[in-house]
Design a protein around this motif. Structure first.
Motif, PDB file in Angstrom:
ATOM      1  N   ARG A 370     -17.767  37.160 -30.062  1.00 13.36           N
ATOM      2  CA  ARG A 370     -18.528  37.625 -31.216  1.00 13.36           C
ATOM      3  C   ARG A 370     -19.640  36.644 -31.585  1.00 13.36           C
ATOM      4  NH1 ARG A 370     -20.727  41.494 -32.743  1.00 13.36           N
ATOM      5  NH2 ARG A 370     -18.811  42.618 -32.205  1.00 13.36           N
ATOM      6  N   ALA A 371     -19.331  35.348 -31.590  1.00 10.88           N
ATOM      7  CA  ALA A 371     -20.339  34.344 -31.950  1.00 10.88           C
ATOM      8  C   ALA A 371     -21.493  34.368 -30.956  1.00 10.88           C
ATOM      9  CB  ALA A 371     -19.698  32.956 -31.999  1.00 10.88           C
ATOM     10  N   TRP A 372     -21.194  34.527 -29.664  1.00 13.16           N
ATOM     11  CA  TRP A 372     -22.253  34.575 -28.651  1.00 13.16           C
ATOM     12  C   TRP A 372     -23.098  35.834 -28.810  1.00 13.16           C
ATOM     13  CZ3 TRP A 372     -22.711  37.906 -24.227  1.00 13.16           C
ATOM     14  CH2 TRP A 372     -23.775  37.566 -23.383  1.00 13.16           C
ATOM     15  N   PRO A 378     -32.924  41.143 -28.858  1.00 15.14           N
ATOM     16  CA  PRO A 378     -32.904  41.595 -30.241  1.00 15.14           C
ATOM     17  C   PRO A 378     -31.502  41.847 -30.804  1.00 15.14           C
ATOM     18  CG  PRO A 378     -33.509  43.396 -28.805  1.00 15.14           C
ATOM     19  CD  PRO A 378     -33.444  42.175 -27.945  1.00 15.14           C
ATOM     20  N   GLY A 379     -30.502  42.069 -29.959  1.00 21.88           N
ATOM     21  CA  GLY A 379     -29.138  42.237 -30.454  1.00 21.88           C
ATOM     22  C   GLY A 379     -29.027  43.413 -31.397  1.00 21.88           C
ATOM     23  N   GLY A 380     -28.370  43.190 -32.535  1.00 24.38           N
ATOM     24  CA  GLY A 380     -28.257  44.235 -33.547  1.00 24.38           C
ATOM     25  C   GLY A 380     -27.308  45.353 -33.174  1.00 24.38           C
ATOM     26  N   LEU A 383     -26.803  46.586 -29.404  1.00 26.68           N
ATOM     27  CA  LEU A 383     -25.946  45.699 -28.622  1.00 26.68           C
ATOM     28  C   LEU A 383     -24.481  45.901 -28.993  1.00 26.68           C
ATOM     29  CD1 LEU A 383     -25.466  43.392 -26.634  1.00 26.68           C
ATOM     30  CD2 LEU A 383     -25.970  41.771 -28.475  1.00 26.68           C
ATOM     31  N   GLN A 384     -24.191  46.029 -30.274  1.00 26.86           N
ATOM     32  CA  GLN A 384     -22.814  46.244 -30.715  1.00 26.86           C
ATOM     33  C   GLN A 384     -22.246  47.531 -30.137  1.00 26.86           C
ATOM     34  OE1 GLN A 384     -22.772  46.126 -34.994  1.00 26.86           O
ATOM     35  NE2 GLN A 384     -23.626  44.068 -35.115  1.00 26.86           N
ATOM     36  N   GLN A 385     -23.028  48.604 -30.196  1.00 25.52           N
ATOM     37  CA  GLN A 385     -22.556  49.901 -29.695  1.00 25.52           C
ATOM     38  C   GLN A 385     -22.339  49.868 -28.190  1.00 25.52           C
ATOM     39  OE1 GLN A 385     -25.711  52.422 -31.184  1.00 25.52           O
ATOM     40  NE2 GLN A 385     -24.582  52.936 -33.050  1.00 25.52           N
TER      41      GLN A 385
END
Length: 398
Positions: A370-372, A378-380, A383-385
């Motif tokens: 999670r920290a990485w 851009p992540g966000g 990326l989570q999905q």
């Protein structure tokens, strides 16, 4: 009224019965864990003899000098002591398998070697890598079932430039030695959690590995590109396998070309093994490797190395994309000011490997992922999905 003595006897009898139930249940669980069998075939080469001498010349020389029977004896001795928890290994020569029934065979197969001698000041940094795989295949169908990649590595600093005898001694220790980093111990540790996939399990494979022009410009020698691509495919496969516990198909970059690979054993027999189509393919593009000084004092300077890469995971038949994200990984290196020369390529390469491990950790939902992931740009939400989709995909491959 029941006396205290009778109650005590009744309770003791009940506890004894419960104990038997626990013992039998434990035995049944252990038997279930050992329901899968594989025949141990020993050491093998994933190429014909001429290709082996071209791609792994020093390792081939050591194996020829010391002999495969000696190595096979050392490997089996360790596997007999440190047995896989979910597999029963059977020590039976391939010649005794008549091919009339399906039998899964296990081999420790050699893929490649990497030898680097680099002058740093008045010393020489020696890097020796031997890459292998614990290869499971169906003997009757001549088809690969699963692969668990293995990398043996030794890094040393010497006051003199090592010759071929020095390098051979390192390789011999990596293959035949008793250290925790030698093949007998590493193979046993790799196989400890291994299990064979059933027919319904989805198959995963590392496919295309490419380098951008910027990444290619960082190579110490342009001729290293094909070696690096094969190395990164192997290391990404190893990272995914070790983090998730699943066996992958051999990488498409390397010895597994055109959906097939060779396996040559100690008795000289060569088998052409088919590699089934992967249900999911992981593609890697190395975009950039950067470094710079972020802090400096009169005594030391702190350098930051960054690896930038893109990973995509697709379903070849439908073209569906489960994961496609730019990723990055940073690592610091503290260098004394008296050290006038820094091995920047090695530090960059190790940072890339750390990035591949971080990706694999996220795919396996490792605690520190999670920290990485929060550091990615851009992540966000996308990326989570996609990470959640990737984690569900990994579950289907177990």
């Amino acid at each position: 009224m029941v006396s205290g003595t009778k109650r005590t006897r009744a309770r003791s009898a009940w506890l004894w019965v419960c104990g038997l139930v626990v013992v039998f249940a434990s035995g049944a669980a252990q038997a279930a864990d050992k329901s899968q069998q594989a025949y141990w075939a020993g050491f093998a080469y994933t190429a014909d003899q001429s290709a082996v001498k071209a791609s792994t010349p020093r390792t081939a020389a050591v194996l020829e000098a010391r002999g495969l029977p000696t190595l096979n004896k050392a490997l089996w001795a360790r596997l007999s002591v440190q047995k896989p928890t979910q597999l029963e290994l059977i020590d039976q020569p391939l010649a005794m398998l008549d091919g009339t029934t399906s039998a899964t065979v296990l081999a420790a197969a050699l893929d490649r070697e990497l030898i680097s001698v680099e002058p740093i000041g008045n010393q020489y940094k020696v890097l020796v890598e031997v890459a292998l795989q614990a290869l499971f295949f169906d003997f009757r169908e001549r088809q690969v079932v699963a692969s668990y990649p293995i990398t043996l590595q030794r890094i040393d600093v010497q006051d003199y430039r090592p010759d071929s005898d020095d390098v051979d001694a390192i390789i011999a220790d990596l293959l035949y030695g008793n250290a925790a980093t030698s093949l007998p111990q590493v193979l046993a540790a790799t196989l400890n959690p291994a299990k064979l996939p059933d027919a319904s399990v989805r198959r995963l494979q590392v496919g295309e590995v490419t380098l951008s022009d910027a990444a290619r410009a960082k190579l110490p020698d342009p001729a290293l590109e094909p070696v690096l691509r094969a190395t990164l495919a192997h290391e990404l496969s190893k990272a995914v396998s070790s983090n998730t516990g699943i066996g992958l198909l051999p990488p498409a970059t390397g010895q597994a070309i055109g959906g097939a690979m060779a396996a040559r054993f100690a008795d000289g027999k060569v088998y052409q093994l088919k590699i089934p189509e992967a249900d999911y393919v992981i593609k890697l593009k190395l975009d950039a490797m950067k470094h710079g000084v972020i802090n400096e004092t009169p005594a030391v300077k702190t350098m930051l190395f960054g690896a930038f890469f893109n990973v995509s995971v697709v379903e070849p038949f439908s073209g569906k994309v489960f994961f496609d994200q730019p990723l990055r990984k940073g690592a610091t290196k503290v260098v004394p000011v008296t050290q006038w020369q820094v091995d920047q390529w090695s530090a960059s390469y190790e940072t890339v490997l750390a990035g591949l491990d971080a990706f694999a950790g996220a795919a396996a939902k490792r605690a520190d992922s999670r920290a990485w992931l929060d550091e990615q740009k851009p992540g966000g939400k996308p990326l989570q999905q996609q990470t959640q989709a990737l984690q569900e995909l990994i579950k289907s491959c177990r």
